[in-house]
Design a protein around this motif. Sequence first.
Motif: not given
Length: 159
Positions: A104-105, A152-153, A155
């Motif tokens: 995800e990141s 997201e981490r 952002s």
Amino acid sequence: MHELGKRLGRVLRAGDIVILTGPLGAGKTTLTRGIGEGLGVRGPVQSPTFVIARTHPSLIGGAPLVHVDAYRLADAAELDDLDIDVDRSVVVAEWGAGFDLERESWLEIVIARPTGAGDAVDGPAAESTDDSVDWSEAPVEPRHITLLGFGERWSEGVL
């Protein structure tokens, strides 16, 4: 590079993956040493070239640092084959540019250094882990660092 690494180490947490990209002698291992210091892990943090991955446990109850040399890995699937507990570790992979991480990141750090800088330290000696060498006496050439946060981490920025 070391000071930047310490700053990064203070914001990294379990589950973070950091991909380091840059030419030989750019300072990838020096940056990772700083990350290790910022994380408070057991050292010394050395290049993982001959073992592919080294794990440095935390001395302060935090996440361990897993330092990976991805140069000899064909792709991210081989990184999975190393059976690294990514979710409970901070993973720093040198030479991992272009890996499809399926995460995800992640954070990618691109290090550029000038070439043909005259007397500046260059080549394999600059990546040496020989602690008997006094690198403080070696000339330092400027680096251009690009921090790229994905997901997201990251952002709201990295530092």
